[in-house]
Enzyme design. Structure first.
Site, PDB file in Angstrom:
ATOM      1  CG  PHE A 175      -1.712  -1.278   1.362  1.00 14.69           C
ATOM      2  CD1 PHE A 175      -2.917  -1.414   0.688  1.00 14.69           C
ATOM      3  CD2 PHE A 175      -1.247  -2.344   2.120  1.00 14.69           C
ATOM      4  CE1 PHE A 175      -3.649  -2.586   0.780  1.00 14.69           C
ATOM      5  CE2 PHE A 175      -1.973  -3.524   2.219  1.00 14.69           C
ATOM      6  CZ  PHE A 175      -3.178  -3.648   1.545  1.00 14.69           C
ATOM      7  CE1 TYR A 176       5.610   1.605  -2.938  1.00 10.25           C
ATOM      8  CE2 TYR A 176       3.935   0.066  -3.709  1.00 10.25           C
ATOM      9  CZ  TYR A 176       5.260   0.371  -3.451  1.00 10.25           C
ATOM     10  OH  TYR A 176       6.230  -0.573  -3.700  1.00 10.25           O
ATOM     11  CE1 TYR A 177      -1.640   5.068   3.528  1.00 14.54           C
ATOM     12  CE2 TYR A 177       0.170   3.530   3.282  1.00 14.54           C
ATOM     13  CZ  TYR A 177      -1.089   3.815   3.721  1.00 14.54           C
ATOM     14  OH  TYR A 177      -1.821   2.850   4.359  1.00 14.54           O
TER      15      TYR A 177
END
Lengths: 179, 179
Positions: free
Chosen positions: A35-37
């Site tokens: 999960f990239y932010y």
């Protein structure tokens, strides 16, 4: 230590056969959800940084880690500053980051089937939305980076793959390009 | 559940004697080091938020947690949104936060000696740079918050302390006031 890796698109069935013929040792399969932010105060695409929560599971056992990747310090060897640690609960870290203004940007999900061959790790990746890839990687001291790179190319060739097909873009980058 | 707590300045020696007379049960002593951060994109003092890494140790065992505290949603009961999880390595989280532009703002170090008395937790805090405090706390459902608050006052009185001396400012706030 430097991580030296090369990645190409490749049909897994043929590669799996070659690995079998070459007596590669199976290291098992894991599923990784990344999960990239996005940051509220910087454009990570511009600064070449990344903030990620990874959930890795192999039948039953799951572990979650949070990782910061700094900009490339050396393009050819793809070396980055990296800060990574296990967390008790990834969802809580997600909520903490959201409260601070970091926004979920993209998710990369892949199945990774790993083998050991001649001191290299060969990974057969099935990436959701992208397809099948093969990665060959090893670690090397600074002085041995070039030799290690040639080694990864040799392993690719042994597997019937062409080092010239190397893809330097990350899976995240490939997914974002597709949008 | 709501956390209901009341805190006063108090000399520990007299309180410890009262706890002994009242047959309070000792819950042991821990050391807590709290590292607070400033954000690069918000003034936490203004938004009433906090980001903290806590290292808690009691002879030998240490645990590190990262905590986000949102603004007060209800002043009287001091209720906040909180996201907290254990991390594998607090120093790595510190480096990760620093790389993202969060800066170490203040450190609060305290020794906490805990007792259980009539369903309440009584904590004798020695806070570095601030001195000795006593905290009485319990958890309550929303409907029971008022009764629980009166209960904490009763326990304070039993210990020879005055509920009117209550300090609502956090240790961090008290340390920053002193600067």
């Amino acid at each position: 230590m430097y991580e030296v890796e090369v990645k190409v698109r490749a049909d897994h069935e043929a590669v799996r056969e070659r690995l079998h013929e070459l007596d590669a040792r199976s290291l098992g399969t894991v599923t990784q959800e990344d999960f990239y932010y996005d940051a509220p105060h910087r454009d990570f695409a511009e600064t070449d940084e990344a903030l990620r929560i990874r959930r890795e599971s192999d039948d039953g056992d799951a572990e979650e880690v949070v990782t910061y990747k700094g900009p490339l310090v050396e393009r050819e060897s793809k070396t980055r500053k990296e800060h990574e640690t296990v967390v008790g609960d990834g969802e809580t870290v997600d909520r903490l980051l959201s409260a601070l203004g970091f926004e979920a940007a993209a998710t990369v999900t892949k199945e990774r089937e790993r083998y050991e061959l001649d001191g290299y790790v060969v990974t057969l990746d099935v990436v959701a939305g992208l397809g099948e890839f093969v990665e060959v990687e090893t670690e090397a001291d600074e002085a041995d980076v070039e030799r290690a790179r040639i080694g990864t190319y040799d392993v690719l060739s042994e597997l019937g793959l062409n080092p010239n097909d190397q893809i330097r873009t990350s899976y995240l980058g490939l997914l974002l390009e597709d949008e």
